[in-house]
Design a protein around this motif. Structure first.
Motif, PDB file in Angstrom:
ATOM      1  N   LEU A  36       0.825  -1.211   0.000  1.00  0.00           N
ATOM      2  CA  LEU A  36       0.000   0.000   0.000  1.00  0.00           C
ATOM      3  C   LEU A  36       0.858   1.260   0.000  1.00  0.00           C
ATOM      4  CD1 LEU A  36      -2.649  -1.044   2.679  1.00  0.00           C
ATOM      5  CD2 LEU A  36      -2.987  -0.962   0.196  1.00  0.00           C
ATOM      6  N   LEU A  37       1.911   1.254   0.813  1.00  0.00           N
ATOM      7  CA  LEU A  37       2.757   2.442   0.955  1.00  0.00           C
ATOM      8  C   LEU A  37       3.743   2.612  -0.201  1.00  0.00           C
ATOM      9  CD1 LEU A  37       3.458   2.299   4.790  1.00  0.00           C
ATOM     10  CD2 LEU A  37       1.722   3.625   3.566  1.00  0.00           C
ATOM     11  N   ASP A  38       4.122   1.509  -0.863  1.00  0.00           N
ATOM     12  CA  ASP A  38       5.042   1.594  -2.000  1.00  0.00           C
ATOM     13  C   ASP A  38       4.383   2.212  -3.230  1.00  0.00           C
ATOM     14  OD1 ASP A  38       7.166   0.571  -0.601  1.00  0.00           O
ATOM     15  OD2 ASP A  38       7.089  -1.427  -1.509  1.00  0.00           O
ATOM     16  N   ASP A  39       3.089   2.014  -3.397  1.00  0.00           N
ATOM     17  CA  ASP A  39       2.371   2.566  -4.552  1.00  0.00           C
ATOM     18  C   ASP A  39       1.008   3.100  -4.100  1.00  0.00           C
ATOM     19  OD1 ASP A  39       1.602   3.298  -7.072  1.00  0.00           O
ATOM     20  OD2 ASP A  39       1.480   1.265  -7.878  1.00  0.00           O
ATOM     21  N   PRO A  40       1.008   4.170  -3.286  1.00  0.00           N
ATOM     22  CA  PRO A  40      -0.238   4.639  -2.678  1.00  0.00           C
ATOM     23  C   PRO A  40      -1.287   5.129  -3.676  1.00  0.00           C
ATOM     24  CG  PRO A  40       1.536   6.187  -2.249  1.00  0.00           C
ATOM     25  CD  PRO A  40       2.154   4.979  -2.871  1.00  0.00           C
ATOM     26  N   SER A  41      -0.861   5.665  -4.811  1.00  0.00           N
ATOM     27  CA  SER A  41      -1.844   6.178  -5.777  1.00  0.00           C
ATOM     28  C   SER A  41      -2.694   5.056  -6.368  1.00  0.00           C
ATOM     29  CB  SER A  41      -1.155   6.957  -6.892  1.00  0.00           C
ATOM     30  OG  SER A  41      -0.311   6.106  -7.648  1.00  0.00           O
ATOM     31  N   GLN A  42      -2.152   3.851  -6.450  1.00  0.00           N
ATOM     32  CA  GLN A  42      -2.905   2.709  -6.978  1.00  0.00           C
ATOM     33  C   GLN A  42      -4.060   2.322  -6.047  1.00  0.00           C
ATOM     34  OE1 GLN A  42      -0.609  -0.850  -7.733  1.00  0.00           O
ATOM     35  NE2 GLN A  42      -2.422  -2.109  -7.961  1.00  0.00           N
ATOM     36  N   TYR A  43      -3.899   2.552  -4.747  1.00  0.00           N
ATOM     37  CA  TYR A  43      -4.889   2.125  -3.762  1.00  0.00           C
ATOM     38  C   TYR A  43      -5.729   3.265  -3.190  1.00  0.00           C
ATOM     39  CZ  TYR A  43      -2.293  -2.198  -3.995  1.00  0.00           C
ATOM     40  OH  TYR A  43      -1.694  -3.348  -4.455  1.00  0.00           O
ATOM     41  N   ASP A  44      -5.375   4.517  -3.498  1.00  0.00           N
ATOM     42  CA  ASP A  44      -6.076   5.659  -2.928  1.00  0.00           C
ATOM     43  C   ASP A  44      -7.578   5.598  -3.229  1.00  0.00           C
ATOM     44  OD1 ASP A  44      -6.084   8.070  -1.439  1.00  0.00           O
ATOM     45  OD2 ASP A  44      -6.220   9.218  -3.298  1.00  0.00           O
ATOM     46  N   GLY A  45      -8.383   5.651  -2.174  1.00  0.00           N
ATOM     47  CA  GLY A  45      -9.838   5.595  -2.310  1.00  0.00           C
ATOM     48  C   GLY A  45     -10.394   4.191  -2.453  1.00  0.00           C
ATOM     49  N   GLN A  46      -9.530   3.180  -2.445  1.00  0.00           N
ATOM     50  CA  GLN A  46      -9.962   1.790  -2.632  1.00  0.00           C
ATOM     51  C   GLN A  46     -10.242   1.114  -1.286  1.00  0.00           C
ATOM     52  OE1 GLN A  46     -10.341   0.368  -5.783  1.00  0.00           O
ATOM     53  NE2 GLN A  46      -9.968   2.476  -6.426  1.00  0.00           N
ATOM     54  N   LEU A  47     -11.163   0.156  -1.304  1.00  0.00           N
ATOM     55  CA  LEU A  47     -11.451  -0.663  -0.139  1.00  0.00           C
ATOM     56  C   LEU A  47     -10.386  -1.753  -0.064  1.00  0.00           C
ATOM     57  CD1 LEU A  47     -13.590  -1.027   2.109  1.00  0.00           C
ATOM     58  CD2 LEU A  47     -14.680  -2.702   0.631  1.00  0.00           C
ATOM     59  N   VAL A  48      -9.657  -1.804   1.060  1.00  0.00           N
ATOM     60  CA  VAL A  48      -8.590  -2.787   1.236  1.00  0.00           C
ATOM     61  C   VAL A  48      -8.723  -3.454   2.602  1.00  0.00           C
ATOM     62  CG1 VAL A  48      -6.981  -1.560  -0.279  1.00  0.00           C
ATOM     63  CG2 VAL A  48      -6.917  -1.130   2.174  1.00  0.00           C
ATOM     64  N   GLN A  49      -7.988  -4.545   2.782  1.00  0.00           N
ATOM     65  CA  GLN A  49      -7.930  -5.249   4.061  1.00  0.00           C
ATOM     66  C   GLN A  49      -6.484  -5.331   4.501  1.00  0.00           C
ATOM     67  OE1 GLN A  49     -11.520  -8.442   3.517  1.00  0.00           O
ATOM     68  NE2 GLN A  49      -9.509  -9.133   3.059  1.00  0.00           N
ATOM     69  N   ILE A  50      -6.252  -5.129   5.788  1.00  0.00           N
ATOM     70  CA  ILE A  50      -4.935  -5.340   6.371  1.00  0.00           C
ATOM     71  C   ILE A  50      -5.105  -6.182   7.633  1.00  0.00           C
ATOM     72  CG2 ILE A  50      -3.957  -3.201   5.431  1.00  0.00           C
ATOM     73  CD1 ILE A  50      -4.184  -2.012   8.307  1.00  0.00           C
ATOM     74  N   ALA A  51      -4.026  -6.777   8.075  1.00  0.00           N
ATOM     75  CA  ALA A  51      -4.050  -7.556   9.314  1.00  0.00           C
ATOM     76  C   ALA A  51      -2.697  -7.403   9.994  1.00  0.00           C
ATOM     77  CB  ALA A  51      -4.330  -9.022   9.019  1.00  0.00           C
ATOM     78  N   GLY A  52      -2.710  -7.273  11.322  1.00  0.00           N
ATOM     79  CA  GLY A  52      -1.453  -7.145  12.046  1.00  0.00           C
ATOM     80  C   GLY A  52      -1.675  -6.871  13.517  1.00  0.00           C
ATOM     81  N   THR A  53      -0.646  -6.336  14.146  1.00  0.00           N
ATOM     82  CA  THR A  53      -0.641  -6.054  15.578  1.00  0.00           C
ATOM     83  C   THR A  53      -0.737  -4.553  15.813  1.00  0.00           C
ATOM     84  OG1 THR A  53       0.765  -7.985  15.936  1.00  0.00           O
ATOM     85  CG2 THR A  53       0.671  -6.379  17.723  1.00  0.00           C
ATOM     86  N   VAL A  54      -1.571  -4.161  16.774  1.00  0.00           N
ATOM     87  CA  VAL A  54      -1.720  -2.748  17.131  1.00  0.00           C
ATOM     88  C   VAL A  54      -0.491  -2.328  17.932  1.00  0.00           C
ATOM     89  CG1 VAL A  54      -3.112  -1.067  18.395  1.00  0.00           C
ATOM     90  CG2 VAL A  54      -4.231  -2.925  17.144  1.00  0.00           C
ATOM     91  N   THR A  55       0.210  -1.287  17.436  1.00  0.00           N
ATOM     92  CA  THR A  55       1.422  -0.816  18.112  1.00  0.00           C
ATOM     93  C   THR A  55       1.216   0.500  18.857  1.00  0.00           C
ATOM     94  OG1 THR A  55       2.161   0.245  16.068  1.00  0.00           O
ATOM     95  CG2 THR A  55       2.981  -1.980  16.513  1.00  0.00           C
ATOM     96  N   LYS A  56       0.255   1.303  18.424  1.00  0.00           N
ATOM     97  CA  LYS A  56      -0.100   2.553  19.111  1.00  0.00           C
ATOM     98  C   LYS A  56      -1.615   2.655  19.074  1.00  0.00           C
ATOM     99  CE  LYS A  56       4.071   4.997  17.782  1.00  0.00           C
ATOM    100  NZ  LYS A  56       4.651   6.122  17.058  1.00  0.00           N
ATOM    101  N   SER A  57      -2.194   3.243  20.115  1.00  0.00           N
ATOM    102  CA  SER A  57      -3.651   3.305  20.185  1.00  0.00           C
ATOM    103  C   SER A  57      -4.116   4.469  21.043  1.00  0.00           C
ATOM    104  CB  SER A  57      -4.163   1.988  20.784  1.00  0.00           C
ATOM    105  OG  SER A  57      -5.547   1.995  20.921  1.00  0.00           O
TER     106      SER A  57
END
Length: 119
Positions: A36-57
Motif C-alpha cells: 500500500l505504501l510503496d504505490d499509494p496512488s494505486q490504492y487511494d480511495g480503494q477498499l482494502v484489508q490489512i491484518a497485524g498487531t496494534v502498536t499505538k492506540s
C-alpha cells in the motif's frame, strides 16, 4: 433438548465471529502494508484489508486511531465507531485507503475503518 438448543444459540455468535476473523484477518485477502505504501496512488480511495498487531492506540468517546504493524510496514487506522483496540491486540481491518502525500521515502496515509475484528 432445551439445553442443547440453548447451547447452540450460545455458540452462534462465536462461530460468526470466528468466520469473520478468518475472512478479514487471515493472510488470504489481506494486502501487505508495504504494498500500500510503496504505490499509494494505486490504492487511494480503494477498499482494502490489512491484518497485524496494534502498536499505538488512542480512543475517546467511541472514536479513535491506532497503528497496525503487519511486519512489512505500519499504517494508521481511523475509527469513527467502536473506539480503538488496545496496544498488542491482533486485528483484521477492512476500510478505505487514503493517501495524503509522499515525501522522499515516507508516505503519509491512513485507513478509514469500515469493519474490524480483534483477536
Amino acid at each position: 433438548m432445551r439445553s442443547a438448543r440453548h447451547a447452540v444459540r450460545g455458540l452462534a455468535p462465536w462461530i460468526l465471529a470466528a468466520a469473520t476473523l478468518v475472512s478479514i484477518a487471515g493472510c488470504k485477502g489481506a494486502t501487505p502494508i508495504k504494498k500500500l505504501l510503496d504505490d499509494p496512488s494505486q490504492y487511494d480511495g480503494q477498499l482494502v484489508q490489512i491484518a497485524g498487531t496494534v502498536t499505538k492506540s488512542i480512543g475517546v468517546l467511541g472514536t479513535g486511531a491506532y497503528q497496525v504493524d503487519d511486519e512489512t510496514g505500519r499504517l494508521f487506522v481511523v475509527s469513527k465507531d467502536g473506539g480503538a483496540p488496545r496496544e498488542g491486540a491482533r486485528v483484521g481491518v477492512r476500510g478505505t485507503f487514503r493517501s495524503a502525500f509522499t515525501l522522499g521515502t515516507e508516505t503519509a496515509a491512513v485507513l478509514q475503518e469500515t469493519e474490524r475484528v480483534t483477536k
